[in-house]
Design an enzyme around this catalytic site. Structure first.
Site, mmCIF file in Angstrom:
data_model
loop_
_atom_site.group_PDB
_atom_site.id
_atom_site.type_symbol
_atom_site.label_atom_id
_atom_site.label_comp_id
_atom_site.label_asym_id
_atom_site.label_seq_id
_atom_site.Cartn_x
_atom_site.Cartn_y
_atom_site.Cartn_z
ATOM 1 N N GLU A 131 -5.760 9.561 8.993
ATOM 2 C CA GLU A 131 -4.351 9.475 9.419
ATOM 3 C C GLU A 131 -4.101 10.271 10.705
ATOM 4 O O GLU A 131 -3.269 9.888 11.516
ATOM 5 C CB GLU A 131 -3.431 10.009 8.311
ATOM 6 C CG GLU A 131 -3.477 9.193 7.048
ATOM 7 C CD GLU A 131 -2.143 8.561 6.680
ATOM 8 O OE1 GLU A 131 -1.101 8.985 7.202
ATOM 9 O OE2 GLU A 131 -2.153 7.630 5.855
ATOM 10 N N HIS A 173 -8.487 3.652 3.855
ATOM 11 C CA HIS A 173 -8.566 4.472 5.071
ATOM 12 C C HIS A 173 -10.007 4.632 5.577
ATOM 13 O O HIS A 173 -10.210 4.941 6.748
ATOM 14 C CB HIS A 173 -8.033 5.883 4.804
ATOM 15 C CG HIS A 173 -6.549 5.989 4.758
ATOM 16 N ND1 HIS A 173 -5.813 5.575 3.688
ATOM 17 C CD2 HIS A 173 -5.656 6.484 5.661
ATOM 18 C CE1 HIS A 173 -4.525 5.808 3.933
ATOM 19 N NE2 HIS A 173 -4.408 6.355 5.105
ATOM 20 N N CYS A 215 -4.453 -1.239 -1.893
ATOM 21 C CA CYS A 215 -4.589 0.204 -2.060
ATOM 22 C C CYS A 215 -5.507 0.402 -3.258
ATOM 23 O O CYS A 215 -5.236 -0.116 -4.346
ATOM 24 C CB CYS A 215 -3.206 0.798 -2.321
ATOM 25 S SG CYS A 215 -3.208 2.515 -2.878
ATOM 26 N N CYS A 244 -11.575 3.159 -0.464
ATOM 27 C CA CYS A 244 -10.239 3.589 -0.016
ATOM 28 C C CYS A 244 -10.006 2.888 1.307
ATOM 29 O O CYS A 244 -10.896 2.852 2.163
ATOM 30 C CB CYS A 244 -10.200 5.104 0.167
ATOM 31 S SG CYS A 244 -8.684 5.687 0.970
ATOM 32 N N ASP A 273 0.870 -1.168 0.000
ATOM 33 C CA ASP A 273 0.000 0.000 0.000
ATOM 34 C C ASP A 273 0.911 1.222 0.000
ATOM 35 O O ASP A 273 2.104 1.111 0.260
ATOM 36 C CB ASP A 273 -0.881 -0.002 1.263
ATOM 37 C CG ASP A 273 -1.744 1.258 1.366
ATOM 38 O OD1 ASP A 273 -2.320 1.665 0.350
ATOM 39 O OD2 ASP A 273 -1.818 1.839 2.462
ATOM 40 N N SER A 274 0.329 2.390 -0.268
ATOM 41 C CA SER A 274 1.100 3.629 -0.216
ATOM 42 C C SER A 274 1.582 3.922 1.209
ATOM 43 O O SER A 274 2.528 4.674 1.384
ATOM 44 C CB SER A 274 0.253 4.789 -0.713
ATOM 45 O OG SER A 274 -0.907 4.914 0.083
#
Lengths: 271, 271
Positions: free
Chosen positions: A155, A189, A76, A187, A13-14
């Site tokens: 985040e 997140h 991702c 996504c 993932d990023s």
């Protein structure tokens, strides 16, 4: 290259978002070893171009491949949307993204209303979810919206309270009006913001988290190919690699993985 | 290397934020040619480590140096905080950051109260502003706070309305209580949020934007070294380079520069 059932599953993932996918994988496949790479020196991917995201994805995959993975999970959405065909063409092991499983789950859940998709600007702009949904059901009405502030909110740990609620209202007000009954969290997140998202779209909208659908797809594929790890004695090994210093990843990542990350090794990838 | 007054001024930033510094430079030094590099393939720097930011900064500087710049402006607070000594040691031309000029202006403005500094996590963690302020006045009371959500808000154009106001209140409430009379906007994105920041901290707090102070410092240094460009006939050239596709930079950047950006060239830097 012949794959060996003893090899680990590679996941990249990023940054930390893909840990929600790893969490689902670890729950569904408790005997599998995993290698996770978070490209924290270049995070985020969601606001970058498909060209650059593809370049980074190929390099991440190469790093994991050198460590003997038997299968790659692109954990991702942005990288799945931009780079899956390039990765599948370049790699000698099976490659799964998170978009196809998420779209399939949404098509199973919808009760005939529209399907909504939310994601980063890169994912939404690519049209990958829209294509996957329409391929499964050409009559489906798809409404897609980019929610760029959700990643920094998750985040920073601002996952409930007035700010995320207000931001969610700005992005999601249209979904209620448009008769959407199923909403894909496109996504990795976004599951952290599930509470405020559910509050805004209301109880009649089903939220689809691609992580579990992806874990199920990985399990099926490993079984089909005879690559499931033999039952292990004790817990299998889970290794973590990052491209920037590991402190923040270890600290914030625990919230995404739902358990402590004992350590992560910094690797000096340059691309 | 002998510098030539005909060479351009080089300016780099992680992305578009440094365009607020370029804007001030173009206003203060209307005869100077400029080369601007935005490292949009790796943006943002503010949440990354000093080690990685220094590596990226050295590569950005090298790119501009190869194009004959006579002076380098590090138009990014995070890179100025992390990498200024490394850049000054490595480069044969003068290198200026944005922190020293901003700190100097704050010390001139404060009426004996405390000085506040807001910036990215990287800038605040580095302590660079705190050190620069205390070096200028050891008795100064400095209160520093990271505001990580301000960058995505500015990039998304959410610069007024309820969301940025609420976010600003979360970050800045403490400054009013602590008797701060001067607040340094220690990130090149923050001038876009000046309105909501001023509303939250109130009219008795003076806001310091490093861009103008940095432009003044550049003008003084060029004059001292006899490097001011001769008065030109017509407008001097301003060239823009980016490391990801240029569309978004050109579009969003115009808001930061205060004028249209005709074009930006994508360069394939890998590091």
């Amino acid at each position: 290259m012949r794959q060996d059932s003893h090899g680990p599953i590679g996941v990249f993932d990023s940054g930390i978002g893909g840990l929600t996918v790893l969490k689902a994988l670890m729950a569904r496949l408790p005997h599998e070893r995993t290698l996770y790479l978070g490209d924290t020196a270049r995070v985020p991917y969601g606001t970058k171009s498909g060209e650059v995201v593809t370049r980074y994805s190929l390099k991440n995959a190469e790093f994991l491949l050198e460590r003997g993975i038997k299968l790659l999970v692109v954990a991702c959405n942005t990288a799945s949307a931009a780079a899956l065909p390039a990765l599948q063409a370049a790699l000698p092991v099976p490659v799964l993204g998170v978009i196809e499983p998420g779209a399939r789950t949404a098509l199973q859940r919808t009760r005939g209303g529209g399907v909504g998709v939310i994601g980063t600007p890169g994912t939404i702009r690519s049209g990958a979810y829209q294509r996957a949904l329409e391929a499964g059901n050409p009559k489906i009405a798809v409404k897609a919206t980019a929610c760029p502030l959700f990643v920094p909110l998750a985040e920073e740990g601002w996952t409930n309270g007035d700010v995320p609620l207000l931001v969610a209202r700005e992005y999601l007000a249209g979904f209620a009006r448009d008769g959407v009954d199923t909403l894909v969290l496109g996504c990795t997140h976004y599951p952290l913001l599930k509470g405020v998202i559910a509050e805004v779209v209301g109880p009649h909208v089903s939220l689809v988290d691609s992580a579990e659908a992806t874990a199920e797809a990985v399990a099926q594929l490993l079984e089909e190919k005879g690559l499931l790890a033999p039952a292990s004695v004790g817990a299998p090994e889970h290794a973590f690699f990052v491209t920037d210093v590991p402190e923040r990843f270890v600290e914030v990542g625990a919230r995404f993985l739902g358990r402590p990350i004992p350590s992560a090794e910094q690797v000096d990838l340059r691309f």
